[in-house]
Design a protein around this motif. Structure first.
Motif, PDB file in Angstrom:
ATOM      1  N   GLN A 148       0.821  -1.214   0.000  1.00  0.00           N
ATOM      2  CA  GLN A 148       0.000   0.000   0.000  1.00  0.00           C
ATOM      3  C   GLN A 148       0.850   1.257   0.000  1.00  0.00           C
ATOM      4  N   ALA A 149       1.824   1.313   0.914  1.00  0.00           N
ATOM      5  CA  ALA A 149       2.572   2.555   1.141  1.00  0.00           C
ATOM      6  C   ALA A 149       3.544   2.874   0.013  1.00  0.00           C
ATOM      7  N   VAL A 150       4.282   1.885  -0.457  1.00  0.00           N
ATOM      8  CA  VAL A 150       5.358   2.139  -1.418  1.00  0.00           C
ATOM      9  C   VAL A 150       4.904   1.943  -2.862  1.00  0.00           C
ATOM     10  N   TYR A 151       3.970   1.005  -3.105  1.00  0.00           N
ATOM     11  CA  TYR A 151       3.565   0.705  -4.478  1.00  0.00           C
ATOM     12  C   TYR A 151       2.115   1.080  -4.793  1.00  0.00           C
ATOM     13  N   ASP A 152       1.466   1.757  -3.863  1.00  0.00           N
ATOM     14  CA  ASP A 152       0.109   2.284  -4.089  1.00  0.00           C
ATOM     15  C   ASP A 152      -0.894   1.218  -4.523  1.00  0.00           C
ATOM     16  N   ILE A 153      -0.772   0.024  -3.979  1.00  0.00           N
ATOM     17  CA  ILE A 153      -1.735  -1.042  -4.254  1.00  0.00           C
ATOM     18  C   ILE A 153      -2.824  -0.970  -3.181  1.00  0.00           C
ATOM     19  N   SER A 154      -4.043  -0.630  -3.582  1.00  0.00           N
ATOM     20  CA  SER A 154      -5.110  -0.461  -2.594  1.00  0.00           C
ATOM     21  C   SER A 154      -5.682  -1.817  -2.182  1.00  0.00           C
ATOM     22  N   ASN A 155      -5.909  -1.981  -0.886  1.00  0.00           N
ATOM     23  CA  ASN A 155      -6.456  -3.213  -0.311  1.00  0.00           C
ATOM     24  C   ASN A 155      -5.791  -4.467  -0.897  1.00  0.00           C
ATOM     25  N   PRO A 156      -4.477  -4.618  -0.723  1.00  0.00           N
ATOM     26  CA  PRO A 156      -3.740  -5.723  -1.351  1.00  0.00           C
ATOM     27  C   PRO A 156      -4.305  -7.093  -0.960  1.00  0.00           C
ATOM     28  N   ARG A 157      -4.386  -7.974  -1.927  1.00  0.00           N
ATOM     29  CA  ARG A 157      -4.838  -9.343  -1.680  1.00  0.00           C
ATOM     30  C   ARG A 157      -3.644 -10.164  -1.202  1.00  0.00           C
ATOM     31  N   VAL A 158      -3.781 -10.744  -0.021  1.00  0.00           N
ATOM     32  CA  VAL A 158      -2.688 -11.505   0.586  1.00  0.00           C
ATOM     33  C   VAL A 158      -2.985 -12.998   0.485  1.00  0.00           C
ATOM     34  N   ALA A 159      -2.025 -13.762  -0.041  1.00  0.00           N
ATOM     35  CA  ALA A 159      -2.201 -15.204  -0.210  1.00  0.00           C
ATOM     36  C   ALA A 159      -1.096 -15.959   0.517  1.00  0.00           C
ATOM     37  N   LEU A 160      -1.409 -17.193   0.893  1.00  0.00           N
ATOM     38  CA  LEU A 160      -0.439 -18.077   1.523  1.00  0.00           C
ATOM     39  C   LEU A 160       0.107 -19.024   0.464  1.00  0.00           C
ATOM     40  N   MET A 161       1.417 -19.044   0.273  1.00  0.00           N
ATOM     41  CA  MET A 161       2.042 -19.937  -0.699  1.00  0.00           C
ATOM     42  C   MET A 161       1.948 -21.370  -0.190  1.00  0.00           C
ATOM     43  N   ASN A 162       1.407 -22.261  -1.028  1.00  0.00           N
ATOM     44  CA  ASN A 162       1.133 -23.616  -0.569  1.00  0.00           C
ATOM     45  C   ASN A 162       1.266 -24.603  -1.739  1.00  0.00           C
ATOM     46  N   ILE A 163       1.016 -25.883  -1.456  1.00  0.00           N
ATOM     47  CA  ILE A 163       1.107 -26.910  -2.506  1.00  0.00           C
ATOM     48  C   ILE A 163      -0.280 -27.296  -3.022  1.00  0.00           C
ATOM     49  N   GLY A 164      -1.282 -26.529  -2.669  1.00  0.00           N
ATOM     50  CA  GLY A 164      -2.645 -26.752  -3.145  1.00  0.00           C
ATOM     51  C   GLY A 164      -3.525 -25.601  -2.699  1.00  0.00           C
ATOM     52  N   GLU A 165      -4.617 -25.387  -3.400  1.00  0.00           N
ATOM     53  CA  GLU A 165      -5.507 -24.271  -3.070  1.00  0.00           C
ATOM     54  C   GLU A 165      -6.432 -24.577  -1.900  1.00  0.00           C
ATOM     55  N   GLU A 166      -6.717 -25.855  -1.657  1.00  0.00           N
ATOM     56  CA  GLU A 166      -7.674 -26.220  -0.613  1.00  0.00           C
ATOM     57  C   GLU A 166      -7.161 -25.870   0.773  1.00  0.00           C
ATOM     58  N   GLU A 167      -8.094 -25.549   1.644  1.00  0.00           N
ATOM     59  CA  GLU A 167      -7.768 -25.066   2.984  1.00  0.00           C
ATOM     60  C   GLU A 167      -6.918 -26.052   3.783  1.00  0.00           C
ATOM     61  N   GLU A 168      -7.168 -27.335   3.603  1.00  0.00           N
ATOM     62  CA  GLU A 168      -6.487 -28.345   4.426  1.00  0.00           C
ATOM     63  C   GLU A 168      -5.140 -28.780   3.848  1.00  0.00           C
TER      64      GLU A 168
END
Length: 312
Positions: A167-187
């Motif tokens: 937000q502060a340095v690159y002016d990205i509003s409400n940045p989407r934060v993701a967790l890097m993982n080996i699959g998209e599913e929650e478990e």
């Protein structure tokens, strides 16, 4: 504003650092001053060889250098007159508002934590890198090497740090934060990922959008990608190789050109009480210039104050 630059750090120092300082000076405004920390005599000589007046800069003379292979903690303690140690002394005393170096990464991390210290509430500082996106724009990946092992609460804090930085340095509003993982599913994932997911899902500190896989890194899936420093460093080094490979194969491509580390200058250490940027050891003058400008932008955006407010 005074921006400190270690001119003794990096594989091609001091020449590359001084030439980078010259280029940065051309971009800085009149109220932004570069403070060059290192061997003044050598630096002045390089400036004069390039027809640049030393009066455009401030100097803090020191000839001691922390080598790339030295033990970070021992070096900081045993070499108080090194350019990195002196830079952090100046940062701590407020004589400079930001400090950057292409020198020993470990010494930069240790120096930051010993001098300006971690912001209260931040468990572990993180290092970031820029991720180019296929459709243009950029994302932010952290941590990329400061913390090889992490706990779930630390990864949540990385989400906060990355979101504020975006937000502060690159002016990205409400940045989407993701967790890097080996699959998209929650478990999915290892024990760390499985324990982190529900904490991120429950937080109101950032805009969590779930898990992403390695193939999503250059897509529009997220703006901030969170992982432990071991994973992040493997991703970073692999991504850096893309640019090198395309050059060796004599392929010219706009997207892969954006993997050139020179464009981004360096990796900020987020979570400490002042702007600190670590450059690549092989930093060219162009990379040094952009490292200085990133330091400037971190000061201009009041990033550290925004992080302090978030962790109160």
């Amino acid at each position: 504003m005074k921006i400190g630059l270690d001119i003794m750090g990096g594989d091609y120092a001091p020449k590359a650092a001084v030439l980078g300082a010259i280029e940065a000076y051309k971009t800085l405004s009149a109220d932004q001053k570069l403070v060059l920390i290192g061997d003044k005599e050598v630096t002045v000589s390089i400036l004069q060889e390039n027809g640049v007046s030393p009066d455009n800069f401030e100097f803090v003379h020191t000839t001691e250098v922390i080598g790339m292979g030295e033990h970070p903690t021992k070096a900081i303690v045993q070499k108080p007159d090194s350019s990195i140690s002196v830079g952090f002394q100046l940062l701590k005393s407020g004589e400079i508002q930001a400090f950057s170096s292409a020198g020993n990464t470990g010494a930069m991390l240790v120096g930051a934590m010993f001098s300006v210290k971690t912001i209260p509430g931040v468990v572990r500082p993180a290092m970031t890198t820029i991720v180019p996106k296929l459709k243009g724009g950029l994302g932010i990946l952290l941590d990329v090497g400061a913390n090889a092992d992490c706990k779930p609460d630390v990864l949540v804090q990385f989400g906060v740090l990355g979101s504020l930085f975006a937000q502060a340095v690159y002016d990205i509003s409400n940045p989407r934060v993701a967790l890097m993982n080996i699959g998209e599913e929650e478990e999915k994932g290892n024990i760390l990922s499985q324990a982190t997911y529900p904490l991120m899902k429950a937080t109101t500190l950032f805009n969590f959008v779930g898990n992403v896989e390695g193939r999503d890194l250059f897509s529009e899936s997220a703006d901030v990608y969170v992982c432990d420093g071991f994973t992040g460093n493997v991703i970073l080094k692999l991504a850096e190789s893309f640019y090198v490979i395309t050059r060796k194969k004599q392929l010219k491509d706009e997207f892969f050109d954006r993997f050139n580390y020179e464009q981004y200058g360096g990796s900020p250490i987020l979570g400490v009480n002042a702007p600190v940027v670590v450059g690549h050891g092989i930093s060219s003058p162009e990379a040094i210039k952009n490292m200085v400008l990133l330091s400037r932008n971190m000061v201009d955006s009041n990033l550290v104050d925004k992080i302090k407010q978030a962790f109160q």
